[in-house]
Design a protein around this motif. Sequence first.
Motif, PDB file in Angstrom:
ATOM      1  N   SER A  78       0.834  -1.201   0.000  1.00 15.46           N
ATOM      2  CA  SER A  78       0.000   0.000   0.000  1.00 15.46           C
ATOM      3  C   SER A  78       0.874   1.258   0.000  1.00 15.46           C
ATOM      4  CB  SER A  78      -0.941  -0.005   1.211  1.00 15.46           C
ATOM      5  OG  SER A  78      -0.209  -0.137   2.411  1.00 15.46           O
ATOM      6  N   GLU A 113       0.691  -6.280   8.767  1.00 10.42           N
ATOM      7  CA  GLU A 113      -0.129  -6.335   7.565  1.00 10.42           C
ATOM      8  C   GLU A 113      -1.030  -7.563   7.690  1.00 10.42           C
ATOM      9  OE1 GLU A 113       1.317  -5.978   3.170  1.00 10.42           O
ATOM     10  OE2 GLU A 113       0.902  -8.100   3.571  1.00 10.42           O
ATOM     11  N   LEU A 164      -7.456  -8.990   0.360  1.00 12.51           N
ATOM     12  CA  LEU A 164      -7.557  -7.695   1.023  1.00 12.51           C
ATOM     13  C   LEU A 164      -6.526  -7.631   2.144  1.00 12.51           C
ATOM     14  CD1 LEU A 164      -9.098  -4.997   1.410  1.00 12.51           C
ATOM     15  CD2 LEU A 164     -10.564  -6.209   3.056  1.00 12.51           C
ATOM     16  N   ARG A 165      -5.718  -6.571   2.144  1.00 15.23           N
ATOM     17  CA  ARG A 165      -4.637  -6.439   3.121  1.00 15.23           C
ATOM     18  C   ARG A 165      -4.752  -5.091   3.844  1.00 15.23           C
ATOM     19  NH1 ARG A 165      -3.351  -8.689  -1.465  1.00 15.23           N
ATOM     20  NH2 ARG A 165      -3.096  -6.627  -2.410  1.00 15.23           N
ATOM     21  N   LEU A 166      -4.859  -5.160   5.145  1.00 12.85           N
ATOM     22  CA  LEU A 166      -4.926  -3.971   5.994  1.00 12.85           C
ATOM     23  C   LEU A 166      -3.611  -3.842   6.748  1.00 12.85           C
ATOM     24  CD1 LEU A 166      -6.446  -1.648   7.445  1.00 12.85           C
ATOM     25  CD2 LEU A 166      -7.232  -3.377   9.102  1.00 12.85           C
ATOM     26  N   LEU A 193      -4.347   0.260   3.009  1.00 12.72           N
ATOM     27  CA  LEU A 193      -5.288  -0.757   2.547  1.00 12.72           C
ATOM     28  C   LEU A 193      -4.945  -1.104   1.097  1.00 12.72           C
ATOM     29  CD1 LEU A 193      -7.797  -2.240   3.706  1.00 12.72           C
ATOM     30  CD2 LEU A 193      -9.197  -0.578   2.454  1.00 12.72           C
ATOM     31  N   SER A 194      -4.837  -2.389   0.814  1.00 12.27           N
ATOM     32  CA  SER A 194      -4.534  -2.838  -0.537  1.00 12.27           C
ATOM     33  C   SER A 194      -5.453  -4.008  -0.888  1.00 12.27           C
ATOM     34  CB  SER A 194      -3.068  -3.282  -0.639  1.00 12.27           C
ATOM     35  OG  SER A 194      -2.769  -3.810  -1.913  1.00 12.27           O
ATOM     36  N   TYR A 195      -5.981  -3.972  -2.118  1.00 14.89           N
ATOM     37  CA  TYR A 195      -6.887  -5.030  -2.557  1.00 14.89           C
ATOM     38  C   TYR A 195      -6.456  -5.552  -3.924  1.00 14.89           C
ATOM     39  CZ  TYR A 195     -11.069  -7.557  -3.973  1.00 14.89           C
ATOM     40  OH  TYR A 195     -11.932  -8.534  -4.396  1.00 14.89           O
ATOM     41  N   TYR A 226      -4.837   0.515  -3.977  1.00 16.18           N
ATOM     42  CA  TYR A 226      -4.416   0.764  -2.596  1.00 16.18           C
ATOM     43  C   TYR A 226      -4.834   2.153  -2.142  1.00 16.18           C
ATOM     44  CZ  TYR A 226      -0.494   3.703  -4.203  1.00 16.18           C
ATOM     45  OH  TYR A 226       0.253   4.695  -4.770  1.00 16.18           O
TER      46      TYR A 226
END
Length: 609
Positions: free
Chosen positions: A28, A403, A411-413, A444-446, A455
């Motif tokens: 992100s 992460e 989905l990564r927060l 945030l990355s998707y 992101y």
Amino acid sequence: MVVGHKNGINVNTASNSLRVQTPLIELSQNVQVVTSKVLADQQIISMSDGLIRNVSGTARSEHWGDLYTNIVSRGSQIQAFRNGMNVVASYWGPLTEDMSFVDRIEFVKGPAGFMLANGDPSGLYNVVTKKPTGATKGEVNFTLGSFDLYRGSLDLDGALSKDKKLLYRFNVAAQNRGSQRDYEYNNRFVVAPVLSYQLDDKSKLTLEYNGQFARMTEVGSYYVFSRKGYGTFPANFTYTNPGLPPTRINDHSGYLTFEHNFSDNWKLTAQGSYFGYDQKGMSSWPSYVAPSGDSLIRNIGIWDAKSTMALGQVFLNGTFKTGSIRHRFLAGLDAANKNYYADWGQSHDLDTIGALFDPYNPTYGTPVNGYPVFDRTRPIEERAVAAGGIQKQRYSSIYVQDEIAFFQEKLRLTIAGRFTDVSQVYGVDVEYSKAQRFTPRVGLSYSINKSFSAYALYDQAFTPQAGRLFNGGKIKPITGNNMELGLKKNWFEDRWSTTLSVYRILKQNELTGDPVHSSPSQGYSMVLGEKIARGVEFDARGTILPGFTAIANYAFTDAQVTEVAEGAVGYTVGQLLPGYAKHTTNAWLGYEIQKGTLQGLGFNGVSHP
């Protein structure tokens, strides 16, 4: 120029010194990497040699020539790092790295304090040096160019033991380099040995030294002044004078790195480094300009400097799961002690009022007022007190980042925070000023699919700054935040990559030169107030067809003053900030013959403003 086949121009992983385990397409944050192949194909030999054309929105001034790089991006000067260490001891530094010992340069756009300690909200660049690979190979480069450029370099890579536990890398380079301006030169010698030893299956120790030795024209010789604007004088015109002694620089840096893998999922890295910089030289500026015309008095000022930096860091990377949720964990400590001393308190006029230097009829014999003779009998630490040329900084920080990946890791927060404690001195050696701050980060990355991601990022910055105010007062750190949205796409089985980002950066408390009291002997600053940088950036790089590679980028940048602090003169709300262009575009194309007797022969072309 003999160049071996290396990796391509498009990569999807960061170096270990950036501390992140996440593939760049899933990260992100906008990270652009200039690889060793790009450096070789474009025949870049210094950080100031057109390197920035490979990254959107970056620019630099000719102000320091090839002495310091000072890259500007997103409306501000970005921080300089080497192997994950913040190597800025003062505004004037570090010395431009010679590319003979450089493997890649990583540009991290936007704040990255969460992984690399103190940094500007606009970003940083990280120079990653060459390390042993375990393969036995060698490379020799010879470069001839216009304006008396003669350069040779040697790169050796291999093992010193049969079991290949003890590896080495050795780089050496030497150059003589002139300029399109008469009497200018930049000669260097570089040596960079590296040893690594595999202690056991899990642990490795690496010892590295970088030595750069420069002999060049005085700083400021690059300037040409005229009331009539650009193009007034021929390209070879200069205000410097033959017979002036060279500026000599000895730049040393050493690293000791320990890496230990507890398992396939957990790794500890500890690194210590020491930097020593010594400069004996001068800078040139006009001390008087005639009321009409371009005649002036050329002034030569002493610029001796000494810098020492001791830096240390330790960080832990780990991957684990809680149920179906995957975690990429990062935690670490950073600490540094930096000292910079400079003497710019002596100067000498080459010309006189009765015998001004006439740029339309220049004479370059012995100056009418003779050559400068400066007093260097006292140590630089003592002379720096009188000149107000002292900058010191001590800091320590602790950070944690996690992460968290959901929904089959699509989905990564990212949640992170850093606490920094810093003390510093500027101008004179007085009591340290202190500051502390906690800075959070949320990303945030998707992954839309495995080669396409979006992101969003919110990050805060805390950048200690050195300075002194004419009317007194405490210097506050720069604070700011960055909000960013972006799209990343890899094409054609990762042979091609594109990144599009939109950002807004807010900065407060930033210092700028006091226009009334900003001479080197005074060196006062003032608080600007608040500024905002907004922009759009697009980067594309990769292989179009076998042997045919390309890099292209575009940036729109709008940076302006939004608030003016009380007492700040020379600035107004809405004023554009200097040091960047509103629109910048760059393109580079390369082709290498793939078959036949001319296999390996390459052709390159570049287009930039």
